[in-house]
Design a protein around this motif. Structure first.
Motif, PDB file in Angstrom:
ATOM      1  N   ASP A 187       0.980  -1.179   0.110  1.00 59.74           N
ATOM      2  CA  ASP A 187      -0.172   0.020  -0.135  1.00 59.74           C
ATOM      3  C   ASP A 187       1.098   1.380   0.065  1.00 59.74           C
ATOM      4  N   GLN A 188       1.570   1.399  -1.240  1.00 60.01           N
ATOM      5  CA  GLN A 188       2.429   2.482  -1.195  1.00 60.01           C
ATOM      6  C   GLN A 188       2.288   3.380  -2.444  1.00 60.01           C
ATOM      7  N   THR A 189       2.945   4.426  -2.534  1.00 58.71           N
ATOM      8  CA  THR A 189       3.064   5.212  -3.745  1.00 58.71           C
ATOM      9  C   THR A 189       3.934   4.529  -4.796  1.00 58.71           C
ATOM     10  N   VAL A 190       4.097   5.384  -6.069  1.00 54.20           N
ATOM     11  CA  VAL A 190       5.158   4.925  -6.921  1.00 54.20           C
ATOM     12  C   VAL A 190       6.594   5.095  -6.324  1.00 54.20           C
ATOM     13  N   LEU A 191       6.595   6.082  -5.625  1.00 52.54           N
ATOM     14  CA  LEU A 191       8.030   6.289  -5.056  1.00 52.54           C
ATOM     15  C   LEU A 191       8.509   5.201  -3.954  1.00 52.54           C
ATOM     16  N   GLY A 192       7.296   4.831  -3.084  1.00 57.60           N
ATOM     17  CA  GLY A 192       7.338   3.649  -1.938  1.00 57.60           C
ATOM     18  C   GLY A 192       8.042   2.526  -3.088  1.00 57.60           C
ATOM     19  N   TYR A 193       7.314   1.938  -4.124  1.00 53.59           N
ATOM     20  CA  TYR A 193       7.502   0.633  -4.806  1.00 53.59           C
ATOM     21  C   TYR A 193       8.963   0.828  -5.277  1.00 53.59           C
ATOM     22  N   GLY A 194       9.305   2.195  -5.966  1.00 54.12           N
ATOM     23  CA  GLY A 194      10.468   2.432  -6.489  1.00 54.12           C
ATOM     24  C   GLY A 194      11.568   2.219  -5.689  1.00 54.12           C
ATOM     25  N   MET A 195      11.407   2.670  -4.319  1.00 55.32           N
ATOM     26  CA  MET A 195      12.502   2.597  -3.402  1.00 55.32           C
ATOM     27  C   MET A 195      12.808   1.167  -3.393  1.00 55.32           C
ATOM     28  N   TYR A 196      11.926   0.048  -3.177  1.00 52.79           N
ATOM     29  CA  TYR A 196      12.246  -1.271  -3.040  1.00 52.79           C
ATOM     30  C   TYR A 196      13.063  -1.829  -4.190  1.00 52.79           C
ATOM     31  N   LEU A 197      12.396  -1.394  -5.379  1.00 49.58           N
ATOM     32  CA  LEU A 197      12.924  -1.821  -6.469  1.00 49.58           C
ATOM     33  C   LEU A 197      14.328  -1.212  -6.799  1.00 49.58           C
ATOM     34  N   ILE A 198      14.662  -0.131  -6.393  1.00 54.80           N
ATOM     35  CA  ILE A 198      16.110   0.429  -6.439  1.00 54.80           C
ATOM     36  C   ILE A 198      17.108  -0.317  -5.746  1.00 54.80           C
ATOM     37  N   VAL A 199      16.874  -0.697  -4.267  1.00 56.42           N
ATOM     38  CA  VAL A 199      17.684  -1.355  -3.456  1.00 56.42           C
ATOM     39  C   VAL A 199      17.904  -2.485  -4.055  1.00 56.42           C
ATOM     40  N   ILE A 200      16.962  -3.516  -4.357  1.00 55.67           N
ATOM     41  CA  ILE A 200      17.130  -4.782  -5.053  1.00 55.67           C
ATOM     42  C   ILE A 200      18.074  -4.480  -6.129  1.00 55.67           C
ATOM     43  N   VAL A 201      17.795  -3.902  -7.248  1.00 55.59           N
ATOM     44  CA  VAL A 201      18.458  -3.755  -8.368  1.00 55.59           C
ATOM     45  C   VAL A 201      20.026  -3.267  -8.153  1.00 55.59           C
ATOM     46  N   LEU A 202      20.024  -2.381  -7.203  1.00 46.05           N
ATOM     47  CA  LEU A 202      21.539  -1.707  -6.967  1.00 46.05           C
ATOM     48  C   LEU A 202      22.312  -3.069  -6.142  1.00 46.05           C
ATOM     49  N   TYR A 203      21.631  -3.886  -5.402  1.00 42.83           N
ATOM     50  CA  TYR A 203      22.361  -4.924  -4.727  1.00 42.83           C
ATOM     51  C   TYR A 203      22.831  -5.942  -5.539  1.00 42.83           C
ATOM     52  N   ILE A 204      21.878  -6.243  -6.576  1.00 43.26           N
ATOM     53  CA  ILE A 204      22.193  -7.297  -7.560  1.00 43.26           C
ATOM     54  C   ILE A 204      23.321  -6.729  -8.620  1.00 43.26           C
ATOM     55  N   GLY A 205      23.094  -5.683  -8.936  1.00 45.50           N
ATOM     56  CA  GLY A 205      23.933  -4.811 -10.023  1.00 45.50           C
ATOM     57  C   GLY A 205      25.592  -4.703  -9.278  1.00 45.50           C
ATOM     58  N   LEU A 206      25.392  -4.290  -7.985  1.00 47.31           N
ATOM     59  CA  LEU A 206      27.065  -4.277  -7.503  1.00 47.31           C
ATOM     60  C   LEU A 206      27.499  -5.483  -7.192  1.00 47.31           C
ATOM     61  N   PHE A 207      26.845  -6.520  -6.826  1.00 45.97           N
ATOM     62  CA  PHE A 207      27.491  -7.796  -6.515  1.00 45.97           C
ATOM     63  C   PHE A 207      27.260  -9.058  -7.022  1.00 45.97           C
ATOM     64  N   HIS A 208      26.473  -8.952  -8.212  1.00 48.09           N
ATOM     65  CA  HIS A 208      26.122 -10.092  -8.979  1.00 48.09           C
ATOM     66  C   HIS A 208      26.400  -9.693 -10.601  1.00 48.09           C
ATOM     67  N   THR A 209      26.989  -8.632 -11.208  1.00 45.95           N
ATOM     68  CA  THR A 209      27.254  -8.458 -12.343  1.00 45.95           C
ATOM     69  C   THR A 209      28.601  -7.698 -12.592  1.00 45.95           C
ATOM     70  N   LYS A 210      28.677  -7.811 -13.983  1.00 47.73           N
ATOM     71  CA  LYS A 210      30.204  -7.405 -14.275  1.00 47.73           C
ATOM     72  C   LYS A 210      30.446  -6.028 -14.023  1.00 47.73           C
ATOM     73  N   TRP A 211      29.106  -5.042 -14.289  1.00 44.93           N
ATOM     74  CA  TRP A 211      29.388  -3.838 -13.894  1.00 44.93           C
ATOM     75  C   TRP A 211      29.690  -3.560 -12.464  1.00 44.93           C
ATOM     76  N   GLY A 212      28.986  -4.233 -11.647  1.00 44.36           N
ATOM     77  CA  GLY A 212      29.399  -3.972 -10.153  1.00 44.36           C
ATOM     78  C   GLY A 212      30.760  -4.422  -9.907  1.00 44.36           C
ATOM     79  N   LEU A 213      31.248  -5.548 -10.581  1.00 45.92           N
ATOM     80  CA  LEU A 213      32.700  -5.764 -10.135  1.00 45.92           C
ATOM     81  C   LEU A 213      33.669  -4.685 -10.763  1.00 45.92           C
ATOM     82  N   ARG A 214      33.219  -4.045 -11.665  1.00 48.78           N
ATOM     83  CA  ARG A 214      34.310  -2.865 -12.329  1.00 48.78           C
ATOM     84  C   ARG A 214      34.147  -1.872 -11.370  1.00 48.78           C
ATOM     85  N   VAL A 215      32.855  -1.423 -10.843  1.00 50.60           N
ATOM     86  CA  VAL A 215      32.645  -0.297  -9.925  1.00 50.60           C
ATOM     87  C   VAL A 215      33.503  -0.521  -8.779  1.00 50.60           C
ATOM     88  N   ARG A 216      33.297  -1.643  -8.061  1.00 52.16           N
ATOM     89  CA  ARG A 216      34.052  -1.846  -6.897  1.00 52.16           C
ATOM     90  C   ARG A 216      35.471  -2.014  -6.860  1.00 52.16           C
TER      91      ARG A 216
END
Length: 439
Positions: free
Chosen positions: A277-306
């Protein structure tokens, strides 16, 4: 506070003495700050939660009569809960000392469990001593999540920047710029989506200044961030006083995102209203956290950033464009922070006001440190800060013996404890704050 012990390697049995240069040794650096802090807080629990318990029972309501699924209230005797929680906290403090003695540090789960128990003890004690000893637990948690949304967006911006090696002190300015432009654009166009896009653009523009001065011209990143915060605060305050105040109906009356309730799922007790029961920004918050975690620790892009954030010279050697990676991450962080700024004027408030972010960008930065530069850790750290902020409002309504001034300073007190390292040591990216010059 830390000590160093030298432990000879090899078997423990007697052996012929060898020259000092030939005896390998292992140095264990013991950090006593965390177990000492746990012991002090356990003593506070004894003095407050156990010895000064009101003797009443604290009642926590989970569901209302109108909910499809009804769960009985949780009734907790304050005296029994105070002593039980104090004993558990003392046991965890002792375990922390033993861990430091053996391995040098305290496990993360010890601090996490200790924090949960301490918060539970505080809740039982303060609700039991209030004029109204019943609190709606689901509403308390849901309100905490709502207050934490801009903190979470800000902390994700900090993670993005610092993982690439750029310290983002300008989160406060990015949030404020996003809030201002969202209010003005939303008011002029009548569209919440236009306001959100404008907030993202404003956050990126602040990040452009940060990136150019910190990456291109090698200016001290801390100084640049502080200057940008002052610049944005002064500029938005000036425009608010000279432009918005005189014509608030046309320039400072933005529309708001409606709540999107997902049927059935939103009826689940406790987690339903929070997750579904959230606004678009509330749902987007969860999405960004998940995408950022997967991107940083489970992709080639994240490996390069780190890699860029830890050892930029080595990353450059293997063909990673360090400068471009830092630019991209800083700008992405600005876009995320701009979304968090839009929350202030498109969701939580009816209009923009001077310095309405009220230092939340710095609390978001503390959440990055508390969360050990991990999106999931920063997410839960921001939730903790949101919870402490919400507590001052809820407990003031209940009529507790705790002074309102103490409750108002509670979020900032927790922030100071986090930054001071009293909740455990945090090691950020090794190259964070260090400019890189390609040789």
């Amino acid at each position: 506070m830390s000590t160093t012990a030298t432990v000879p390697s090899g078997s423990a049995g007697p052996a012929p003495a060898a020259p000092a240069a030939e005896r390998p040794a292992t140095d264990i650096v013991r950090h006593w700050t965390t177990p000492i802090a746990l012991a002090v807080l356990a003593a506070v629990s004894l003095a407050v939660f156990a010895l000064t318990a009101s003797g009443k029972s604290a009642t926590f309501r989970i569901s209302t009569d109108a909910d499809a699924i009804h769960i009985p209230d949780i009734v907790v005797p304050t005296i029994a809960a105070g002593w039980t929680i104090t004993l558990l906290l003392a046991a965890l403090a002792v375990w922390g000392f033993l861990q430091v003695r053996r391995s040098g540090t305290v496990s993360g789960w010890v601090s996490a469990v200790f924090a949960v128990l301490f918060v539970a003890g505080f809740l039982v004690w303060v609700v039991g001593a209030a004029n109204t000893t019943t609190v709606f637990l689901t509403g308390l948690i849901a309100g905490s999540v709502t207050l934490a949304i801009p903190l979470i967006f800000g902390s994700m911006a900090g993670v993005l920047s610092e993982r690439a090696g750029v310290v983002n002190i300008a989160i406060e300015g990015q949030l404020l710029a996003g809030a201002f432009t969202a209010a003005v654009t939303g008011s002029v166009t009548g569209s919440v989506w236009a306001g959100l896009v404008a907030a993202v653009v404003a956050g990126v523009l602040v990040s452009v200044l940060l990136a150019v001065f910190a990456i291109r011209y090698l200016v001290n990143q801390i100084i640049v961030g502080v200057v940008l915060n002052v610049l944005v605060a002064g500029l938005t305050s000036f425009l608010f006083s000279t432009v918005l105040s005189s014509n608030s109906s046309a320039l400072n009356s933005p529309p708001h995102f409606p709540s999107i309730r997902i049927p059935l799922l939103a009826d689940i007790p406790i987690i339903g209203p929070i997750l579904f029961d959230q606004t678009v920004l509330g749902y987007g918050m969860y999405l960004i956290v998940i995408v950022l975690y997967i991107g940083l620790f489970h992709t080639k892009w994240g490996l390069r950033v780190r890699a860029v954030g830890e050892h930029p010279k080595a990353a450059d050697t293997v063909g990673i464009n360090v400068i471009r990676t830092r630019y991209i991450n800083v700008l992405l962080g600005g876009a995320v922070a701009g979304m968090g700024g839009a929350f202030f004027t498109l969701v939580s408030s009816s209009s923009f006001s001077k310095e309405m972010t009220a230092g939340q960008g710095f609390i978001a930065l503390a959440a990055v440190i508390f969360g050990r530069w991990n999106p999931i850790g920063a997410f839960f750290a921001a939730l903790l800060f949101g919870f402490t902020t919400n507590m001052q409002y809820v407990l003031a309504i209940l009529g507790t013996p705790v002074p309102s001034q103490f409750m108002a300073m509670l979020p900032y007190l927790v922030t100071v404890l986090v930054v001071a390292g009293l909740v455990g040591r945090s090691r950020g990216p090794a190259a964070a704050g260090s400019p890189y010059v390609k040789e």
